[in-house]
Design a protein around this motif. Structure first.
Motif, short mmCIF file in Angstrom:
data_model
loop_
_atom_site.label_atom_id
_atom_site.label_comp_id
_atom_site.label_asym_id
_atom_site.label_seq_id
_atom_site.Cartn_x
_atom_site.Cartn_y
_atom_site.Cartn_z
N GLU A 95 -6.62 -2.02 4.56
CA GLU A 95 -6.40 -1.35 5.84
C GLU A 95 -6.85 0.11 5.76
N CYS A 96 -6.41 0.81 4.71
CA CYS A 96 -6.66 2.26 4.68
C CYS A 96 -7.32 2.75 3.39
N CYS B 222 -0.04 3.17 3.88
CA CYS B 222 0.26 2.56 5.18
C CYS B 222 1.33 1.47 5.08
N CYS C 136 0.86 -1.18 0.00
CA CYS C 136 0.00 0.00 0.00
C CYS C 136 0.90 1.23 0.00
N CYS D 240 -6.29 -0.78 -0.67
CA CYS D 240 -5.71 -1.37 0.54
C CYS D 240 -6.83 -1.72 1.52
#
Ligand code: NAD
Ligand code: ZN
Length: 253
Positions: free
Chosen positions: A156-157, A133, A130, A154
């Motif tokens: 996550e983010c 992050c 990513c 991503c």
């Protein structure tokens, strides 16, 4: 001497050398069904390498890269298996004559074949990160993400994900490059296999080796611009030459 006699010549060179650097290019993976950049083949026909392999274009239109990846590169990566050339290199590593394996390839097939100390000059197209992050993703992760979103986001983010390759327009990782140069300086034999030897630093590593007293051999089906400075040039496929060398060296060892 006929071109097969040259293989004997290279076997003799390998036999007397103990710090060999093997340098591989796209030709080594051609027999695994991964097309080279230079030469015939449909890999690059629909998608333009000036776009999907260029870092500026990646930021401008990431969906172009990811469409290429989903339609062309990922299926090829999933089906490609190491060929006899990759396996013979891994076998030769077990003889402890090989100082290091330096590759321009990004397909990860040397690892699958069992090679251990690989210097990947241009990164690896099976790993991803990513941009924000820095979360890492595998090929499977990315393929799953691509099923619902293109370009993939991503998990996550939500930011853009990039492949772990060096695009045109980017500089090589300096640590990776200096490791390649260090090993090249310590080589007594430098063997370039399946590379057109026109992309830097491919074109300069053999010069470093030669200037430092190493022998230099080329295995490539077509001529290269460095043929005239090589001690041995073999215009036969990588799999045929490397399998004969591995067989003979392992037998005599
Ligand atoms: P290249 O495509 O410029 O040259 C490949 C060379 O391999 C050609 O000279 C061709 O004659 C030779 N060749 C083809 N089949 C062969 C065989 N069976 N045995 C021996 N030689 C054979 O490749 P390059 O010099 O590695 O430069 C290409 C660039 O593109 C590199 O930067 C690389 O990262 C990238 N690339 C990688 C892959 C891969 O990972 N498999 C594939 C295509 C391009
Ligand atoms: Zn992220």
């Amino acid at each position: 001497m006929n071109k097969y006699g040259k293989i004997e010549e290279l076997i003799d060179l390998v036999d007397i050398s103990n710090d060999i650097v093997i340098f591989t290019g796209a030709g080594v993976s051609a027999e695994s069904g991964i097309p080279t950049y230079r030469g015939k083949g449909g890999y690059w026909n629909k998608y333009d390498p000036n776009k999907y392999a260029n870092i500026d274009y990646f930021y401008k239109d990431p969906s172009y890269y990811w469409s290429f990846f989903k339609e062309v590169r990922s299926p090829v990566l999933q089906s490609a298996r190491p060929n006899i050339a990759h396996k013979s290199i891994a076998d030769l590593e077990n003889t402890e004559k090989i100082r290091s394996l330096i590759t321009q390839n990004i397909d990860g097939l040397h690892q699958v074949a069992g090679s251990k100390n690989i210097i990947e000059l241009h990164g690896n197209t099976r790993i991803f990160e990513c941009l924000k992050c820095k979360k890492k993703f595998t090929l499977d992760n990315v393929n799953t993400l691509l099923e619902s979103k293109l370009p993939p986001e991503c998990s996550e983010c939500g930011s853009l994900i990039r492949p772990g390759v060096i695009f045109f327009g980017e500089v090589l990782d300096s640590e990776v490059l200096s490791m390649a140069e260090k090993n090249t300086l310590e080589a007594d034999l430098f063997i370039a296999v399946g590379s057109s030897l026109v992309v830097q630093p491919a074109a300069s590593l053999p010069l470093i080796a030669k200037n430092n007293g190493a022998k230099f051999a080329i295995i490539n089906i077509d001529p290269t611009p460095l043929d005239s400075m090589a001690d041995c040039v073999i215009n036969i496929s990588a799999s045929e030459v490397l399998s004969k060398i591995a067989q003979e060296i392992i037998k005599s060892g």
